[in-house]
Design a protein around this motif. Structure first.
Motif, short mmCIF file in Angstrom:
data_model
loop_
_atom_site.label_atom_id
_atom_site.label_comp_id
_atom_site.label_asym_id
_atom_site.label_seq_id
_atom_site.Cartn_x
_atom_site.Cartn_y
_atom_site.Cartn_z
N PRO A 63 29.14 39.91 36.53
CA PRO A 63 30.43 40.26 35.98
C PRO A 63 31.07 41.11 36.61
CG PRO A 63 28.36 41.22 34.93
CD PRO A 63 27.91 40.15 35.83
N LEU A 64 30.50 41.96 37.58
CA LEU A 64 31.08 42.99 38.36
C LEU A 64 31.96 42.25 39.36
CD1 LEU A 64 28.25 45.43 38.95
CD2 LEU A 64 30.44 45.93 38.03
N ILE A 65 31.62 41.35 39.90
CA ILE A 65 32.39 40.42 41.08
C ILE A 65 33.60 40.08 40.35
CG2 ILE A 65 32.15 38.68 42.34
CD1 ILE A 65 29.20 39.21 43.06
N ILE A 66 33.30 39.26 39.37
CA ILE A 66 34.51 38.32 38.59
C ILE A 66 35.39 39.49 38.03
CG2 ILE A 66 34.89 36.95 36.57
CD1 ILE A 66 31.86 35.65 36.65
N GLY A 67 34.97 40.63 37.57
CA GLY A 67 35.84 41.79 36.79
C GLY A 67 36.60 42.38 38.09
N TRP A 68 36.25 42.72 39.24
CA TRP A 68 37.04 43.12 40.12
C TRP A 68 38.03 42.25 40.69
CZ3 TRP A 68 37.56 48.24 40.20
CH2 TRP A 68 36.73 49.07 39.96
N ILE A 69 37.53 41.07 41.02
CA ILE A 69 38.60 39.88 41.30
C ILE A 69 39.74 39.81 40.22
CG2 ILE A 69 38.89 37.54 41.73
CD1 ILE A 69 35.77 37.63 43.15
N LEU A 70 39.37 39.74 39.02
CA LEU A 70 40.21 39.53 37.97
C LEU A 70 41.39 40.59 38.19
CD1 LEU A 70 38.70 38.22 34.81
CD2 LEU A 70 40.71 37.16 35.83
N VAL A 71 41.02 42.07 38.17
CA VAL A 71 42.07 43.05 38.20
C VAL A 71 42.87 42.84 39.51
CG1 VAL A 71 42.02 45.46 38.53
CG2 VAL A 71 40.31 44.51 36.93
N ALA A 72 41.94 42.56 40.79
CA ALA A 72 42.82 42.45 41.94
C ALA A 72 43.81 41.44 41.99
CB ALA A 72 41.98 42.13 43.11
N CYS A 73 43.63 40.27 41.30
CA CYS A 73 44.48 39.09 41.11
C CYS A 73 45.39 39.15 39.77
CB CYS A 73 43.68 37.83 41.16
SG CYS A 73 42.81 37.64 42.67
N ALA A 74 45.25 40.08 39.05
CA ALA A 74 45.94 40.27 37.75
C ALA A 74 47.65 39.93 37.85
CB ALA A 74 45.87 41.66 37.04
N VAL A 101 49.12 42.59 32.15
CA VAL A 101 47.96 43.33 31.52
C VAL A 101 46.76 42.89 30.89
CG1 VAL A 101 47.74 45.19 29.60
CG2 VAL A 101 49.89 45.17 31.30
N PRO A 102 46.79 41.96 30.01
CA PRO A 102 45.53 41.09 29.64
C PRO A 102 44.41 40.87 30.65
CG PRO A 102 47.32 40.41 28.37
CD PRO A 102 47.90 41.03 29.58
N MET A 103 45.03 40.33 31.83
CA MET A 103 44.06 40.08 32.72
C MET A 103 43.52 41.27 33.43
SD MET A 103 45.75 37.25 35.32
CE MET A 103 44.38 37.10 36.57
N ILE A 104 44.07 42.62 33.46
CA ILE A 104 43.73 43.91 33.82
C ILE A 104 42.43 44.15 32.80
CG2 ILE A 104 43.96 46.03 34.38
CD1 ILE A 104 46.66 45.43 35.28
N TYR A 105 42.76 43.78 31.38
CA TYR A 105 41.95 44.31 30.25
C TYR A 105 40.67 43.58 30.54
CZ TYR A 105 45.90 46.33 27.54
OH TYR A 105 46.83 47.09 27.00
N VAL A 106 40.76 42.18 30.63
CA VAL A 106 39.47 41.43 30.82
C VAL A 106 38.42 41.86 32.04
CG1 VAL A 106 38.51 39.18 31.22
CG2 VAL A 106 40.41 39.62 29.53
N GLY A 107 39.46 42.05 32.94
CA GLY A 107 38.53 42.48 34.48
C GLY A 107 37.94 43.90 34.04
N ARG A 108 38.80 44.83 33.51
CA ARG A 108 37.97 46.30 33.27
C ARG A 108 36.61 46.08 32.33
NH1 ARG A 108 38.08 50.69 35.72
NH2 ARG A 108 38.38 52.04 33.82
N LEU A 109 37.03 45.15 31.30
CA LEU A 109 35.86 44.98 30.19
C LEU A 109 34.73 44.38 30.98
CD1 LEU A 109 35.61 45.46 27.26
CD2 LEU A 109 35.83 42.92 26.92
N ILE A 143 53.34 45.38 37.54
CA ILE A 143 53.12 45.16 36.13
C ILE A 143 53.12 46.46 35.24
CG2 ILE A 143 51.13 44.40 34.58
CD1 ILE A 143 49.74 43.07 37.02
N PRO A 144 54.17 46.81 34.83
CA PRO A 144 54.83 47.96 34.30
C PRO A 144 53.76 48.24 33.10
CG PRO A 144 56.50 46.54 33.93
CD PRO A 144 55.57 45.85 34.91
N VAL A 145 53.22 49.51 32.59
CA VAL A 145 52.33 49.46 31.49
C VAL A 145 52.81 50.69 30.60
CG1 VAL A 145 50.42 48.55 32.57
CG2 VAL A 145 50.72 50.90 32.82
N THR A 146 52.69 50.50 29.42
CA THR A 146 53.01 51.51 28.69
C THR A 146 52.02 52.83 28.41
OG1 THR A 146 52.03 50.46 26.56
CG2 THR A 146 54.38 50.14 27.22
N ASP A 147 52.07 53.79 27.76
CA ASP A 147 51.01 54.84 27.77
C ASP A 147 49.77 54.31 26.96
OD1 ASP A 147 52.54 56.73 29.18
OD2 ASP A 147 53.23 57.87 27.43
N SER A 148 50.25 53.49 25.87
CA SER A 148 49.14 53.00 25.20
C SER A 148 48.40 52.06 25.87
CB SER A 148 49.72 52.08 23.79
OG SER A 148 48.87 51.56 23.23
#
Length: 504
Positions: free
Chosen positions: A120-131, A134-142, A76-81
């Motif tokens: 929310p911590l459990i759901i957030g980390w799982i979302l990032v792990a399964c991302a 990029v939007p999935m990582i955003y939601v997980g981090r939030l 999942i390549p990401v830009t600086d922004s």
């Protein structure tokens, strides 16, 4: 000490002001024989603070994950922004979580809030792990940021309410150990595995925390505010064991509740009046300024930009190993700070941090000034051990006081009725200070150069000593009721007095 009448009205019940009564000067001197079992209180505090490891993990995750995500071979390549959003979105969710948990603590209780905060911590980390994008990582981090904000205040309030005065300082500092441990975990595991596996492993922390909280009782203080005296007695029995004089301790809580009309606040008018009382406003002002000084000494600039700072200093060592070793140092001296907090008190450790952090930041600033001079004149940097020693000493001084004291005091200094709400507001103020210093560092670096930014951090820390000397009270060894009486104005000092003249 006889109680003194004050115009302050921190507690209200159907519009009735608190009645200040005099109590008998004769009291039993507290001794080790009347204390509860320390192991039970330690275990309860450990489980309650296990979730604070997530706060450190949220801080440390971006430091190891972003270089992998920005690599050309990333899935999942990401830009600086996009990378800046991944780093900062957790901070955006944190203040919301602080306010939400403050409301929940006073509504559904400390224990249930600590259970809810893990979701929310459990759901957030799982979302990032399964991302997959990029939007999935955003939601997980939030969500991770939201949960990290929610866990801070209830963990500290729960710990302070279930522990006795002689243990409260040490156990209250467990949250700081948890944060430091979380940062170190991300630094170490992130250096040997991928970002998504790291996120998946991070999800185990809130899962274990949730399961552990299912076995702990609600705090006696909260149960008494809900007029559940029998449940409060059972809770205290679980937390103290057979070695404690349970009736004496519970009776003191009941007497304090009845004397000051400590009842649940139901209407918005009652809540606002309690929040605006001196017993809430005074400690909130002190802690809000404390957190501002603490954050603007540069601690989280070092945490978030550790590798970059080591590179800018010209240190001739491996930057990643320097960062990991600094994380190890932070954990070790946070534990040392926990022990010292029990023996030395809040004020001495705060002064150690203010002087130590200020002097080491100014030393680093002077060295960075010469680094700039050497670069401009194509000269080789000299004495590269100086910035490394400065940052290591800064970490030690910071963890001994700044990293521990204000977080302990969140659970100590507020009135029982609004301890949850104001505790959440204070945690929110702390994270806003974190956001302000981390977000402004790149701009300060461009405008003032590295040496100017760190020189400013050092000056703020040294200037903060005047504020701490005048306004910071010493709460070591005092009961929550005595601290509350002090901020209400019913007593003039928190200094130790002869036990024969102390009020019950």
């Amino acid at each position: 000490m006889a109680s003194e009448k004050s115009d302050s009205t921190p507690f209200i019940k159907n519009g009735t002001s608190a009645i200040v009564t005099k109590t008998s000067a004769k009291t039993t001197k507290p001794g080790k024989e009347g204390r509860g079992k320390a192991l039970r209180q330690i275990l309860a505090a450990f489980v309650a603070n296990w979730g604070t490891v997530n706060t450190g993990m949220a801080f440390g995750f971006s430091a190891t994950a972003l270089p992998q995500l920005q690599d050309p071979s990333s899935s999942i390549p990401v830009t600086d922004s996009e990378a800046s959003w991944i780093a900062s979105l957790s901070s955006a969710g944190t203040p919301i979580g602080c306010i939400l948990s403050g409301y929940l603590m006073d509504t559904i209780g400390r224990r249930l809030t600590l259970i809810v905060t893990e979701v929310p911590l459990i759901i957030g980390w799982i979302l990032v792990a399964c991302a997959q994008n990029v939007p999935m990582i955003y939601v997980g981090r939030l969500l991770v940021g939201l949960g990290s904000g929610m866990v801070g205040a209830p963990a500290r309030v729960y710990t302070c309410e279930v522990s006795q005065p002689h243990l409260r300082g040490m156990l209250g500092a467990m949250a700081s150990v948890g944060v430091s441990t979380g940062v170190l975990i991300q630094y170490i595991i992130g250096s040997v595995t991928s970002w998504n596996i790291l996120a998946g492993l991070s999800a185990t922390v809130p899962i274990l925390s949730l399961l552990g909280m299912l076995f702990l009782p609600e705090t006696p203080n909260y149960l008494l505010t809900q007029d559940k005296t029998e449940k409060a007695e059972k809770s205290l029995a679980k937390l103290r064991g057979s070695t404690c004089d349970l009736q004496d301790e519970i009776q003191k809580m009941v007497n304090f509740k009845e004397k000051n009309h400590v009842e649940p606040l139901k209407s918005p008018k009652e809540i606002i009046k309690a929040l605006l009382s001196p017993s809430a406003l005074k400690p909130f002002g002190i802690l809000a300024v404390y957190f501002f000084i603490y954050q603007w000494c540069g601690v989280n600039t070092i945490t978030f930009y550790a590798v970059e700072v080591f590179e800018a200093s010209g240190a001739q060592f491996d930057k990643h190993w320097l960062t990991i070793s600094m994380g190890i140092l932070r954990v070790i001296f946070t534990v040392v700070g926990c022990i010292l907090c029990r023996r030395c008190g809040r004020r001495p450790l705060t002064f150690v941090s203010a002087i130590g952090c200020g002097s080491t930041m100014i030393t680093l600033s002077v060295y960075l000034y010469y680094v700039q001079y050497w670069k401009d004149n194509n000269l080789q940097p000299q004495h590269s051990w100086i910035p490394v020693a400065s940052l290591y000493l800064f970490t030690i001084f910071c963890t001994l006081g700044y990293l521990i004291v204000p977080w302990i005091m969140i659970g100590e200094v507020y009135p029982t009725q609004v301890r949850g709400i104001v505790g959440g507001m204070t945690t929110c103020a702390a994270h806003l200070s974190i956001f302000s210093v981390v977000k402004t560092f790149p701009y300060m670096k461009n405008g003032l150069h590295d040496y100017g930014a760190f020189g400013l951090y050092g000056a703020i820390s040294l200037a903060g000593m005047a504020f701490f000397y005048v306004f910071l009270p010493e709460t070591k060894g005092r009961t929550l009721q005595e601290i509350e009486d002090y901020f209400c104005g019913r007593t003039k000092t928190l200094k130790k007095v002869n036990p024969q003249t102390e009020t019950a």
